[in-house]
Scaffold this active site. Structure first.
Site, PDB file in Angstrom:
ATOM      1  N   HIS A 142       0.870  -1.185   0.000  1.00 55.19           N
ATOM      2  CA  HIS A 142       0.000   0.000   0.000  1.00 55.19           C
ATOM      3  C   HIS A 142       0.906   1.232   0.000  1.00 55.19           C
ATOM      4  CE1 HIS A 142      -2.791   2.954   1.850  1.00 55.19           C
ATOM      5  NE2 HIS A 142      -3.777   2.143   1.533  1.00 55.19           N
ATOM      6  N   ASP A 196       2.856  -4.438   8.224  1.00 53.18           N
ATOM      7  CA  ASP A 196       1.662  -3.629   8.019  1.00 53.18           C
ATOM      8  C   ASP A 196       0.477  -4.583   8.173  1.00 53.18           C
ATOM      9  OD1 ASP A 196      -0.593  -2.484   6.955  1.00 53.18           O
ATOM     10  OD2 ASP A 196       0.394  -1.680   5.164  1.00 53.18           O
ATOM     11  N   GLN A 254      -4.693  -5.056   6.850  1.00 53.65           N
ATOM     12  CA  GLN A 254      -5.678  -5.977   6.262  1.00 53.65           C
ATOM     13  C   GLN A 254      -5.706  -7.325   6.970  1.00 53.65           C
ATOM     14  OE1 GLN A 254      -7.916  -5.282   4.050  1.00 53.65           O
ATOM     15  NE2 GLN A 254      -7.168  -3.216   3.667  1.00 53.65           N
ATOM     16  N   LYS A 286     -10.485  -0.839  10.313  1.00 58.05           N
ATOM     17  CA  LYS A 286     -10.536  -2.060   9.491  1.00 58.05           C
ATOM     18  C   LYS A 286     -11.017  -3.240  10.313  1.00 58.05           C
ATOM     19  CE  LYS A 286      -7.670  -0.176   6.187  1.00 58.05           C
ATOM     20  NZ  LYS A 286      -8.031   0.225   4.846  1.00 58.05           N
ATOM     21  N   CYS A 334      -4.802   2.533  -3.612  1.00 60.58           N
ATOM     22  CA  CYS A 334      -3.563   3.029  -3.016  1.00 60.58           C
ATOM     23  C   CYS A 334      -2.419   2.060  -3.230  1.00 60.58           C
ATOM     24  CB  CYS A 334      -3.731   3.312  -1.518  1.00 60.58           C
ATOM     25  SG  CYS A 334      -4.902   4.608  -1.176  1.00 60.58           S
TER      26      CYS A 334
HETATM   27  C1  LIG Z   1      -2.396  -2.757   3.571  1.00 63.79           C
HETATM   28  C2  LIG Z   1      -2.748  -1.381   4.059  1.00 63.79           C
HETATM   29  N1  LIG Z   1      -1.796  -0.614   4.613  1.00 63.79           N
HETATM   30  C3  LIG Z   1      -2.072   0.613   5.071  1.00 63.79           C
HETATM   31  C4  LIG Z   1      -3.330   1.154   4.984  1.00 63.79           C
HETATM   32  C5  LIG Z   1      -3.570   2.530   5.497  1.00 63.79           C
HETATM   33  O1  LIG Z   1      -4.476   2.526   6.550  1.00 63.79           O
HETATM   34  P1  LIG Z   1      -5.030   3.889   7.138  1.00 63.79           P
HETATM   35  O2  LIG Z   1      -5.536   4.674   5.982  1.00 63.79           O
HETATM   36  O3  LIG Z   1      -6.125   3.463   8.058  1.00 63.79           O
HETATM   37  O4  LIG Z   1      -3.907   4.563   7.842  1.00 63.79           O
HETATM   38  C6  LIG Z   1      -4.344   0.399   4.405  1.00 63.79           C
HETATM   39  C7  LIG Z   1      -5.701   0.964   4.264  1.00 63.79           C
HETATM   40  O5  LIG Z   1      -6.279   1.021   3.218  1.00 63.79           O
HETATM   41  C8  LIG Z   1      -4.050  -0.902   3.933  1.00 63.79           C
HETATM   42  O6  LIG Z   1      -4.995  -1.654   3.370  1.00 63.79           O
END
Ligand SMILES: Cc1ncc(COP(=O)(O)O)c(C=O)c1O
Lengths: 148, 415
Positions: free
Chosen positions: B132, B209, B212, B235, B373
């Site tokens: 991401h 990270d 998900q 999430k 993203c």
């Molecule tokens: C794999 C992953 N990393 C990071 C994020 C970023 O999360 P947040 O926007 O809640 O900070 C997301 C959210 O879409 C994600 O799916």
């Protein structure tokens, strides 16, 4: 929310068979447009005859609204001068964004974009080609003004 | 998929779970809402809404600042939420639980505090091609600031990280490996245990990270062995604007604060400031107290469902949806890893994902369309965007059927 109102036959037709599609050889100006939100990309090429657009073509990858809008735009602006294009763009903008806007007959086939009005998330798809055209027009103006 | 079909039917009652979520009881565009955008954000159960409401109506004051009753009660609620998060992750101590706005802020904290202080020319950070943007851009910023180098492990056509290539990129120069446990764009479950092991044997730290991953399987940071773990509350059916960064205590202890202000200090004078203990050293300013309370309630709720049973339920939905989409003409599934979470990315021939999203919305079906993203993933698969359906605890077989019917409708419109 009526899908048929957004995806009118004219839109679906121009999406399937976009007119004036593909690079224009010996163009006087071109510009690239990008909508990072949906990944749509578009290039518009122009050839002038004085102040008028003698030929215009486009190429790109995008959704049905963006492709059809670009295709319809190329048909609509061919032969027009900058002032007429600006006036047309202003009217299209009203059609796409003002609540309850109705297309008048003078818009011709462009009136098919009227359904976008009810789908605010899709307005940017329809305007991308116009912004790109404006960029190409400005660039051509710059190019002319910076010429020795 | 074979493994998913092999899971026992189980007794997960998604219909009952669904009733816990008031937002799902509505119609969108004249149709019963079918919410399949859980990878972007989950919805909140009543238990979370009530916990937040109770906090706001009975308990709120600023934390760690007063002797009055509410201030103490709010502090207890906030620190209680920290203990809840510790248990959720099976961390050793609440000193290792830093409240942040979400995954993005957690990763930025590590990048700016650990990365900026410790990395320099010749050092390398290793990520993968399925990350991401939140696990790409913070590292690019550190590289710019410190002169260290970003390396990217490739993925294959199924959307799996090429493990051999990743291992090959590890060296004594590698200081940090940052990978997603589950890919948001493709659903790939990454073999993070293996990566942690290999990274540690090279002396590199590992950040996972978990954005998900947290809503789909029990997480045990000590069993994983990772050094940092970041996730977002929204999430896992909690509020937005709250998340957790877990960091091993020895590491956090040595890391400099990354933001200055109240809460993170012990003493301040114009000549010298001393910092607070962990974890508050990393929590400058008034935190999102009600968010933390809601997050704790979400963790209670999620665990009450039984994470194993939930995972099996979601795998069944994924298998059904995958099989159904494979039967539809012109559909291409993007992301076909052997191990996947309940995320289904796809394209439909002749119908741009954006148009698909609009048609599905007209049928009451909410999916995500776009680059998720993860622009490098889109570039790798040579698509501008995909449509993505992602399943959660309240989704049912009827939702899969609604998705399929809506896709057939799109085919009808676009011929
Ligand atoms: C794999 C992953 N990393 C990071 C994020 C970023 O999360 P947040 O926007 O809640 O900070 C997301 C959210 O879409 C994600 O799916």
């Amino acid at each position: 929310m009526d899908l048929k109102d957004l995806y009118r036959d004219v839109i679906l037709d121009h999406n399937r068979q976009p007119r004036n599609f593909g690079a224009l050889a010996h163009s006087d100006a071109h510009a690239e447009g990008h909508n990072p939100l949906c990944g749509d990309r578009l290039t518009v090429w122009l050839r002038f005859d004085g102040d008028r657009i003698a030929d215009i073509r486009f190429e790109g990858k995008g959704c049905a609204i963006s492709t059809a809008s670009a295709s319809l735009m190329t048909e609509a602006v061919k032969g027009k001068d900058k002032a007429a294009i600006k006036e047309l763009y202003d009217r299209i903008h009203v059609l796409l964004t003002e609540p309850h806007a109705v297309a008048d007959a003078s818009l011709g086939k462009l009136a098919a974009l009227g359904g976008v009005n009810e789908f605010p998330a899709r307005v940017k798809c329809a305007t991308l080609c116009w912004h790109t055209l404006n960029a190409a027009l400005e660039r051509s103006a710059d190019a002319v003004s910076t010429e020795e | 998929m074979a493994t998913a079909l092999a899971t026992p039917p189980g007794n997960f009652d998604a219909e009952r779970v669904r009733r816990d979520f008031p937002i799902l009881q509505q119609h969108v565009n004249g149709r019963a809402l079918v919410y399949l955008d859980n990878a972007a954000s989950g919805q909140r159960p009543l238990a979370v809404l009530r916990a937040v409401e109770h906090y706001e109506t009975h308990t709120h004051a600023n934390v760690h600042r007063g002797v009055h009753t509410l201030s103490q009660a709010a502090t207890d609620a906030f620190e209680g939420a920290r203990e809840r998060a510790r248990r959720f992750l099976n961390a050793g101590s609440t000193r290792e639980i830093v409240f942040v706005r979400g995954t993005t802020e957690g990763i930025n904290l590590v990048a700016q505090s650990f990365g900026r202080a410790r990395l320099g020319r010749g050092d390398e950070i290793l990520i993968s091609a399925l990350e991401h943007h939140a696990n790409i851009v913070p590292w690019q910023m550190v590289c710019e600031q410190t002169g260290c180098t970003l390396k990217v492990a490739p993925i294959n056509r199924r959307g799996e990280i090429e493990l051999d290539a990743l291992l090959g990129l590890l060296s004594s120069r590698t200081r940090l490996v940052a990978v997603a446990q589950v890919s948001n764009a493709l659903g790939t479950v990454v073999p993070v245990e293996r990566i942690v092991q290999a990274a540690h044997s090279c002396g590199a730290l590992v950040l996972l990270d978990g954005a998900q991953a947290v809503a789909h399987a029990p997480i045990d940071v000590r069993a994983l062995g990772c050094d940092f773990y970041a996730f977002s509350g929204h999430k896992l059916y909690g509020p937005t604007g709250i998340g957790v960064l877990y960091g091993r205590e020895e590491l956090l202890q040595e890391m400099p604060p990354w933001q200055g202000g109240g809460e993170m200090i012990r003493t301040v004078s114009f000549e010298h400031t001393t910092y607070n203990d962990l974890p508050w050293k990393f929590e400058a300013g008034t935190p999102n107290i009600s968010g933390a309370v809601g997050l704790a309630a979400a963790m209670d709720y999620l665990e009450s469902l039984g994470l194993e049973a939930l995972a099996a339920h979601e795998q069944r939905l994924l298998a059904q949806a995958t099989a159904a989409l494979e039967r539809l003409p012109g559909i291409e599934i993007i992301g076909t890893a052997a191990h996947k979470a309940a995320v289904l990315s796809f394209t439909m021939r002749g119908c741009h994902p954006h148009d698909l999203g609009t048609v599905l919305d007209s049928q009451g079906v909410a999916i995500r369309t776009g680059h998720h993203c993860a622009m490098p993933v889109m570039t790798f698969f040579d698509v501008p965007a995909t449509a993505r359906a992602s399943f959660g605890c309240y989704n049912t077989e009827a939702d899969v059927a609604a998705l399929v019917a809506a896709l057939e409708k799109a085919r009808e419109v676009f011929g």
